[in-house]
Motif scaffolding. Structure first.
Motif, PDB file in Angstrom:
ATOM      1  N   ASP A 193       0.300  32.664 -37.206  1.00 29.32           N
ATOM      2  CA  ASP A 193       0.984  31.406 -36.921  1.00 29.32           C
ATOM      3  C   ASP A 193       0.685  30.896 -35.512  1.00 29.32           C
ATOM      4  O   ASP A 193       1.328  29.959 -35.042  1.00 29.32           O
ATOM      5  CB  ASP A 193       2.509  31.578 -37.073  1.00 29.32           C
ATOM      6  N   LEU A 194      -0.284  31.501 -34.846  1.00 31.15           N
ATOM      7  CA  LEU A 194      -0.613  31.109 -33.475  1.00 31.15           C
ATOM      8  C   LEU A 194      -1.842  30.216 -33.468  1.00 31.15           C
ATOM      9  O   LEU A 194      -2.764  30.394 -34.259  1.00 31.15           O
ATOM     10  CB  LEU A 194      -0.866  32.363 -32.630  1.00 31.15           C
ATOM     11  N   ASP A 202      -3.858  30.935 -26.082  1.00 23.86           N
ATOM     12  CA  ASP A 202      -2.753  30.568 -26.968  1.00 23.86           C
ATOM     13  C   ASP A 202      -2.109  29.273 -26.466  1.00 23.86           C
ATOM     14  O   ASP A 202      -1.610  29.201 -25.352  1.00 23.86           O
ATOM     15  CB  ASP A 202      -1.718  31.703 -26.999  1.00 23.86           C
ATOM     16  N   VAL A 203      -2.171  28.228 -27.337  1.00 19.34           N
ATOM     17  CA  VAL A 203      -1.584  26.939 -26.961  1.00 19.34           C
ATOM     18  C   VAL A 203      -0.479  26.546 -27.940  1.00 19.34           C
ATOM     19  O   VAL A 203      -0.076  25.385 -27.979  1.00 19.34           O
ATOM     20  CB  VAL A 203      -2.671  25.835 -26.915  1.00 19.34           C
ATOM     21  N   THR A 204       0.037  27.493 -28.671  1.00 23.27           N
ATOM     22  CA  THR A 204       1.047  27.208 -29.695  1.00 23.27           C
ATOM     23  C   THR A 204       2.283  26.561 -29.083  1.00 23.27           C
ATOM     24  O   THR A 204       2.801  25.574 -29.617  1.00 23.27           O
ATOM     25  CB  THR A 204       1.454  28.511 -30.422  1.00 23.27           C
ATOM     26  N   ASN A 205       2.763  27.107 -27.973  1.00 18.58           N
ATOM     27  CA  ASN A 205       3.995  26.596 -27.370  1.00 18.58           C
ATOM     28  C   ASN A 205       3.792  25.283 -26.622  1.00 18.58           C
ATOM     29  O   ASN A 205       4.747  24.544 -26.392  1.00 18.58           O
ATOM     30  CB  ASN A 205       4.598  27.639 -26.430  1.00 18.58           C
ATOM     31  N   THR A 206       2.552  24.968 -26.231  1.00 20.76           N
ATOM     32  CA  THR A 206       2.303  23.748 -25.461  1.00 20.76           C
ATOM     33  C   THR A 206       2.102  22.531 -26.362  1.00 20.76           C
ATOM     34  O   THR A 206       2.136  21.403 -25.879  1.00 20.76           O
ATOM     35  CB  THR A 206       1.061  23.909 -24.571  1.00 20.76           C
ATOM     36  N   LEU A 207       1.907  22.746 -27.658  1.00 18.93           N
ATOM     37  CA  LEU A 207       1.674  21.633 -28.588  1.00 18.93           C
ATOM     38  C   LEU A 207       3.002  21.106 -29.117  1.00 18.93           C
ATOM     39  O   LEU A 207       3.970  21.851 -29.272  1.00 18.93           O
ATOM     40  CB  LEU A 207       0.815  22.091 -29.769  1.00 18.93           C
ATOM     41  N   SER A 208       3.020  19.813 -29.398  1.00 19.15           N
ATOM     42  CA  SER A 208       4.224  19.221 -29.987  1.00 19.15           C
ATOM     43  C   SER A 208       4.287  19.617 -31.472  1.00 19.15           C
ATOM     44  O   SER A 208       3.298  20.022 -32.066  1.00 19.15           O
ATOM     45  CB  SER A 208       4.185  17.703 -29.840  1.00 19.15           C
ATOM     46  N   GLU A 209       5.456  19.461 -32.045  1.00 17.69           N
ATOM     47  CA  GLU A 209       5.636  19.806 -33.461  1.00 17.69           C
ATOM     48  C   GLU A 209       4.716  18.963 -34.336  1.00 17.69           C
ATOM     49  O   GLU A 209       4.177  19.441 -35.331  1.00 17.69           O
ATOM     50  CB  GLU A 209       7.107  19.609 -33.869  1.00 17.69           C
TER      51      GLU A 209
END
Length: 164
Positions: free
Chosen positions: A34-35, A42-49
């Motif tokens: 899911d990353l 890892d840019v999972t948290n920096t991307l908008s939904e």
């Protein structure tokens, strides 16, 4: 040639499956579980939904496309195998037909030879009877004629055996 193309297609499909990369808005994203990564970061948290959903939707679409490609490849393989089986069966049928034609030709030839042998035998017997009736046969000639008729009779037996 077909096998080479299929092998190349398989290799390309395999490399796409293991890479799990998706291109969205000129950026290449790599999905692992899911990353979401860009250049192994890892840019999972920096991307908008919204971006995440776009990337994951593109990834899911790519997976569907690959599944379709795999399915179509399997269909192509099945079709090729079916075609090969059909070609083998056709060759087998042609071989059978040629064999049947050859046998028929041999039977016709044997029948012709048998008919010829009978005619020759009948002609020789008729001629022998005529000459004998007229008294034009010496004992030596009569012996030769009987020998000839016996040979023709054995020839009939041989040709008759070949008919069967």
């Amino acid at each position: 040639m077909k096998r080479f193309v299929l092998l190349l297609l398989l290799i390309l499909t395999g490399s796409i499956v293991f890479a799990q990369e998706v291109k969205v808005n000129d950026n290449v994203y790599e999905i692992k579980k899911d990353l979401i990564f860009i250049n192994d970061v890892d840019v999972t948290n920096t991307l908008s939904e919204e971006e995440k959903s776009k990337i994951l939707a593109a990834f899911e679409q790519k997976k569907l496309d690959m599944a379709k490609a795999k399915l179509s490849k399997e269909k192509i393989d099945k079709a090729e195998k079916a075609q090969e089986r059909a070609e083998k069966q056709q060759k087998k049928a042609e071989k059978k037909q040629k064999k049947a034609e050859k046998e028929m030709k041999q039977k016709v030839k044997a029948q012709t030879n048998y008919d010829k042998a009978i005619k020759t035998y009948e002609d020789a017997t008729t001629k022998y009877e005529k000459l004998k009736k007229k008294g034009k046969l010496s004992p030596i000639d009569e012996e030769k004629w009987l020998e000839k008729i016996e040979k023709l009779n054995s020839k009939i037996e041989k040709t008759k055996a070949k008919l069967k």
